[in-house]
Design a protein around this motif. Structure first.
Motif, PDB file in Angstrom:
ATOM      1  N   LEU A 317       0.813  -1.210   0.000  1.00 24.05           N
ATOM      2  CA  LEU A 317       0.000   0.000   0.000  1.00 24.05           C
ATOM      3  C   LEU A 317       0.853   1.269   0.000  1.00 24.05           C
ATOM      4  O   LEU A 317       0.527   2.248  -0.681  1.00 24.05           O
ATOM      5  N   ALA A 318       1.931   1.254   0.770  1.00 19.25           N
ATOM      6  CA  ALA A 318       2.695   2.482   0.996  1.00 19.25           C
ATOM      7  C   ALA A 318       3.521   2.908  -0.206  1.00 19.25           C
ATOM      8  O   ALA A 318       3.619   4.104  -0.517  1.00 19.25           O
ATOM      9  N   LEU A 319       4.152   1.974  -0.907  1.00 20.96           N
ATOM     10  CA  LEU A 319       5.023   2.342  -2.022  1.00 20.96           C
ATOM     11  C   LEU A 319       4.260   3.016  -3.159  1.00 20.96           C
ATOM     12  O   LEU A 319       4.674   4.092  -3.628  1.00 20.96           O
ATOM     13  N   PRO A 320       3.152   2.449  -3.636  1.00 17.54           N
ATOM     14  CA  PRO A 320       2.411   3.166  -4.697  1.00 17.54           C
ATOM     15  C   PRO A 320       1.791   4.470  -4.209  1.00 17.54           C
ATOM     16  O   PRO A 320       1.711   5.447  -4.965  1.00 17.54           O
ATOM     17  N   ALA A 321       1.367   4.508  -2.934  1.00 20.09           N
ATOM     18  CA  ALA A 321       0.809   5.748  -2.398  1.00 20.09           C
ATOM     19  C   ALA A 321       1.854   6.848  -2.388  1.00 20.09           C
ATOM     20  O   ALA A 321       1.579   8.003  -2.755  1.00 20.09           O
ATOM     21  N   GLY A 360       8.986  10.068   2.703  1.00 22.80           N
ATOM     22  CA  GLY A 360       9.143   9.335   3.956  1.00 22.80           C
ATOM     23  C   GLY A 360       7.996   8.411   4.282  1.00 22.80           C
ATOM     24  O   GLY A 360       8.056   7.685   5.289  1.00 22.80           O
ATOM     25  N   LEU A 361       6.939   8.395   3.448  1.00 23.68           N
ATOM     26  CA  LEU A 361       5.770   7.569   3.747  1.00 23.68           C
ATOM     27  C   LEU A 361       6.093   6.081   3.894  1.00 23.68           C
ATOM     28  O   LEU A 361       5.655   5.440   4.854  1.00 23.68           O
ATOM     29  N   PRO A 362       6.869   5.473   2.985  1.00 29.48           N
ATOM     30  CA  PRO A 362       7.190   4.046   3.177  1.00 29.48           C
ATOM     31  C   PRO A 362       7.945   3.779   4.464  1.00 29.48           C
ATOM     32  O   PRO A 362       7.700   2.771   5.150  1.00 29.48           O
ATOM     33  N   PHE A 363       8.875   4.667   4.822  1.00 25.28           N
ATOM     34  CA  PHE A 363       9.644   4.457   6.049  1.00 25.28           C
ATOM     35  C   PHE A 363       8.774   4.617   7.291  1.00 25.28           C
ATOM     36  O   PHE A 363       8.926   3.882   8.265  1.00 25.28           O
ATOM     37  N   ALA A 364       7.848   5.596   7.244  1.00 23.95           N
ATOM     38  CA  ALA A 364       6.931   5.769   8.369  1.00 23.95           C
ATOM     39  C   ALA A 364       6.056   4.536   8.539  1.00 23.95           C
ATOM     40  O   ALA A 364       5.779   4.103   9.671  1.00 23.95           O
ATOM     41  N   THR A 365       5.626   3.944   7.426  1.00 22.48           N
ATOM     42  CA  THR A 365       4.796   2.748   7.485  1.00 22.48           C
ATOM     43  C   THR A 365       5.570   1.564   8.038  1.00 22.48           C
ATOM     44  O   THR A 365       5.063   0.811   8.874  1.00 22.48           O
ATOM     45  N   VAL A 366       6.806   1.391   7.578  1.00 24.59           N
ATOM     46  CA  VAL A 366       7.644   0.297   8.082  1.00 24.59           C
ATOM     47  C   VAL A 366       7.868   0.436   9.583  1.00 24.59           C
ATOM     48  O   VAL A 366       7.751  -0.529  10.348  1.00 24.59           O
ATOM     49  N   THR A 448       6.518  -5.694  -5.843  1.00 22.88           N
ATOM     50  CA  THR A 448       5.781  -4.477  -5.495  1.00 22.88           C
ATOM     51  C   THR A 448       6.452  -3.244  -6.075  1.00 22.88           C
ATOM     52  O   THR A 448       5.782  -2.340  -6.605  1.00 22.88           O
ATOM     53  N   VAL A 449       7.776  -3.194  -5.996  1.00 23.42           N
ATOM     54  CA  VAL A 449       8.516  -2.070  -6.579  1.00 23.42           C
ATOM     55  C   VAL A 449       8.304  -2.019  -8.084  1.00 23.42           C
ATOM     56  O   VAL A 449       8.112  -0.937  -8.670  1.00 23.42           O
ATOM     57  N   ILE A 453       6.645   1.054 -10.205  1.00 18.81           N
ATOM     58  CA  ILE A 453       7.308   1.736 -11.324  1.00 18.81           C
ATOM     59  C   ILE A 453       6.389   1.807 -12.533  1.00 18.81           C
ATOM     60  O   ILE A 453       6.286   2.840 -13.211  1.00 18.81           O
ATOM     61  N   VAL A 454       5.694   0.704 -12.812  1.00 17.73           N
ATOM     62  CA  VAL A 454       4.746   0.688 -13.930  1.00 17.73           C
ATOM     63  C   VAL A 454       3.665   1.755 -13.722  1.00 17.73           C
ATOM     64  O   VAL A 454       3.334   2.529 -14.638  1.00 17.73           O
ATOM     65  N   MET A 455       3.101   1.809 -12.518  1.00 13.47           N
ATOM     66  CA  MET A 455       2.084   2.814 -12.219  1.00 13.47           C
ATOM     67  C   MET A 455       2.638   4.228 -12.366  1.00 13.47           C
ATOM     68  O   MET A 455       1.982   5.126 -12.926  1.00 13.47           O
ATOM     69  N   SER A 456       3.848   4.450 -11.872  1.00 10.06           N
ATOM     70  CA  SER A 456       4.458   5.779 -11.910  1.00 10.06           C
ATOM     71  C   SER A 456       4.669   6.244 -13.349  1.00 10.06           C
ATOM     72  O   SER A 456       4.418   7.419 -13.681  1.00 10.06           O
ATOM     73  N   LEU A 457       5.140   5.352 -14.208  1.00  3.82           N
ATOM     74  CA  LEU A 457       5.334   5.713 -15.613  1.00  3.82           C
ATOM     75  C   LEU A 457       4.004   6.086 -16.261  1.00  3.82           C
ATOM     76  O   LEU A 457       3.928   7.047 -17.045  1.00  3.82           O
TER      77      LEU A 457
END
Length: 518
Positions: A317-321, A360-366, A448-449, A453-457
Motif C-alpha cells: 500500500l505504501a510504495l504506490p501511495a 518518507g511515507l514508506p519508512f513511516a509505514t515500516v 511491489t517495486v 514503477i509501472v504505475m508511476s510511468l
C-alpha cells in the motif's frame, strides 16, 4: 469474526475517517486560508491532534492489549475500570493545568510567533477551547483498546467519525449562515472539536457497557501491580506509538518561523496521513493483538512470519501511495485547497511540502508496523529509544535543510526522521533475533517495486498530457493509477489469489510459514 471481516471493518472505518478529514481540511482551507489566523488555529490544534491521532490509531493498545491477554475476563474488567478511573483523574488535572498555562504552551507550540503578540494570544485562546478533547479521546482510546482486546471492532472503527463529522457540520453552518470574522470562526471550530470528542467518548462507552458480560467494572481504584505497569508504561508507549506525530509537532515548531509554514505543513501532512493512518489503525487494532497472542503462546516463528506478512501488505500500500502523491502533489493541492482564502502561492508551497513528506511515507509505514512486534514483546524501552532516535534526526535535519529550502526542507527532515526511526526499530528487532525477512518477503518487495514503477510511468505520461487537471480529471488519474497498479501487481505476482484465501482464515488459527497476513 474472521480477520478478513475485522480488517474490512477497521479499514472502512479508517478510510471513512480520513475521507471526512479531507473534507474537513478542504473546508478549513476555504474558511481560514493560510494566514496568521490559520497558523494560530492549526498550531493550537497541533497538540490535541497529536494526542487524538496517537490514541485514535491505537496508541494505548500496546500496553493495554498484552495486559488484558494475560488476565482473565473478571480481572481484565476490573483492571480496565481502574485504568479508566485513574486516567480520567489525571487527564482532568492536566486539562486544568493547560487551561491555566495556555500562554506558555502557545509559545512552546509556535516559538516563531514570539514577536507577534496578537497571533500568539490567538494560539492560547484556541488551545484553551480545543484541549479538552484530549480528555475525551484518550478515555475513548482506552475503552477501544479493551474492546479490541476482546474482539469487538464496530464501535472503535466508527466512533472516530464523530470528530471529523462534527467539525464538518460546524464549518458548513458557519460558512452558510453566518458572516463572522476569521478569528471568531476559528474559535467556534476549536470549541466544536471538544464537543465532537465528547460524542466519540459516549459512543465507545455505550459499546463498552453493552451486553451481559460487561468488559469493565468500576470501583475505587486499587494500586495493583498490573495497574501500576499500565500507568508507568503509558507515556513511553504513547511517545513510541506516536513517533511520526511527534516528529510533525517538532517540525511545526520550526515551521512557525516561516510565514504560512505551519499551514502548508498541516495541509500537506493531512494528505500524507491518509495511507499512513490506515496502516496505523490496522497495525495497532489487528496486528498487535495477533502478535501478542503468538508471543504469549511461545510461537516465535509464527510471530516472525506474521510480522513479515504484515510488512508485505504495508509496503504493498505504501510504495504506490508514496509515488502517486509525489507525482500528483501539485494537482492534489490545487483541487483540494485552492479556493476562498487559500491562494496559488499557498498551493505551490503545500505541493512542495507534500512531495517532501511523501518520500518518507514508506519508512513511516515500516516503522509503524515493525514497532508492533516490540510492543507485543513488552520492550517499551527499545521502542521508546527508536522513537527518540527518529526525533533527533528530524530536528537536526529540519534545522539544517530549512535554511536553504524553507518549509520544504523541514518536510524533508521529517522524512529523514521516519527513515531513522524505521532503521532503529529494525536494529532493535535484530537484537532480539526477530528480524528475519524470508525469501517470500524479498520476492514480494521486488514485485511491489516493479508494479509501482509501472504505475508511476503511467501517471507521468498522463500528467504530461493533462498538465493542469481539474477535479474530475484528478479523480480519473487516481482511479487510473490505482487500476494500473492493481493490474501490474497481479501480473508481477505482488498480489496472488492465495493472499485473498489466507485473509479469510480466523486469526486464532495457527499461522503457516507460507500463509498471508494473519
Amino acid at each position: 469474526m474472521s480477520l478478513f471481516r475485522s480488517s474490512l471493518l477497521v479499514g472502512l472505518g479508517s478510510v471513512a475517517s480520513r475521507v471526512l478529514g479531507f473534507a474537513r481540511d478542504v473546508l478549513f482551507a476555504q474558511a481560514l486560508g493560510a494566514g496568521p489566523v490559520a497558523d494560530a488555529f492549526l498550531a493550537a490544534l497541533r497538540l490535541p491532534n497529536l494526542v487524538r491521532r496517537i490514541v485514535g490509531e491505537g496508541g494505548l493498545n500496546p500496553v493495554i492489549v498484552p495486559a488484558l491477554s494475560r488476565a482473565g475476563p473478571d480481572e481484565g474488567a476490573t483492571v480496565a475500570g481502574d485504568a479508566l478511573s485513574v486516567f480520567a483523574l489525571a487527564l482532568l488535572a492536566l486539562t486544568g493545568l493547560v487551561e491555566i498555562g495556555a500562554g506558555l504552551i502557545a509559545l512552546l507550540l509556535a516559538p516563531g510567533l514570539h514577536d507577534d503578540g496578537e497571533t500568539l494570544a490567538l494560539v492560547a485562546l484556541y488551545t484553551r477551547l480545543s484541549f479538552p478533547i484530549v480528555l475525551c479521546v484518550t478515555l475513548a482510546s482506552i475503552a477501544a483498546a479493551v474492546l479490541n482486546g476482546r474482539g469487538r471492532f464496530a464501535a472503535t472503527a466508527l466512533a472516530p467519525l464523530a470528530v471529523n463529522g462534527g467539525l464538518i457540520l460546524t464549518l458548513v453552518v458557519l460558512e452558510s449562515g453566518f458572516d463572522l470574522p476569521l478569528v471568531e470562526k476559528a474559535a467556534w471550530l476549536a470549541a466544536a472539536s471538544t464537543l465532537a470528542g465528547l460524542i466519540q467518548l459516549a459512543i465507545v462507552a455505550a459499546a463498552l457497557l453493552k451486553g451481559r458480560s460487561r468488559l469493565v467494572r468500576f470501583r475505587r481504584p486499587r494500586w495493583s501491580p498490573l495497574l501500576k505497569s499500565l500507568l508507568l508504561a503509558g507515556l513511553p508507549v504513547l511517545a513510541a506509538s506516536g513517533a511520526v506525530q511527534i516528529y510533525f509537532l517538532a517540525a511545526t515548531q520550526i515551521a512557525s518561523f516561516w510565514p504560512s509554514g505551519v499551514s502548508w505543513l498541516y495541509y500537506a501532512e493531512r494528505v500524507m496521513q491518509l495511507p499512513l493512518g490506515l496502516m496505523a489503525g490496522l497495525s495497532a487494532g489487528l496486528l498487535l493483538p495477533e502478535l501478542a497472542r503468538r508471543y504469549q503462546a511461545g510461537e516465535r516463528q509464527a510471530l516472525i512470519t506474521a510480522q513479515n506478512r504484515a510488512l508485505e501488505v504495508a509496503l504493498l500500500l505504501a510504495l504506490p501511495a508514496s509515488a502517486a502523491l509525489i507525482i500528483l502533489a501539485r494537482p492534489i493541492s490545487t483541487v483540494l485547497f485552492e479556493r476562498g482564502a487559500f491562494g496559488s502561492a499557498d498551493t505551490e508551497g503545500t505541493a512542495l511540502v507534500l512531495m517532501a513528506l511523501s518520500l518518507g511515507l514508506p519508512f513511516a509505514t515500516v516503522g509503524k508496523v515493525l514497532s508492533q512486534t516490540l510492543f507485543a514483546l513488552g520492550s517499551l524501552r527499545m521502542a521508546f529509544m527508536a522513537a527518540g532516535m527518529g526525533l533527533v534526526v528530524t530536528v537536526t535535519a529540519s534545522l539544517l535543510l530549512a535554511w536553504a529550502l524553507g518549509p520544504t526542507g523541514i518536510a524533508l527532515g521529517v522524512s529523514l526522521g521516519c527513515l531513522g526511526h524505521a532503521g532503529a526499530v529494525t536494529l532493535g528487532l535484530h537484537r532480539f533475533g526477530l528480524w528475519s525477512p524470508d525469501r517470500q518477503s524479498l520476492s514480494r518487495l521486488v514485485r511491489t517495486v516493479t508494479a509501482t514503477i509501472v504505475m508511476s510511468l503511467g501517471l507521468l505520461g498522463a500528467r504530461s498530457t493533462f498538465p493542469e487537471p481539474g477535479p474530475l480529471m484528478l479523480a480519473a488519474l487516481c482511479l487510473g493509477g490505482f487500476t494500473l497498479y492493481a493490474l501490474a501487481a497481479l501480473a508481477t505476482g505482488a498480489v496472488t489469489r492465495d493472499d485473498w484465501a489466507s485473509l479469510t482464515k480466523k486469526s486464532s488459527e495457527p499461522l503457516r510459514p507460507d500463509a498471508g497476513l494473519s
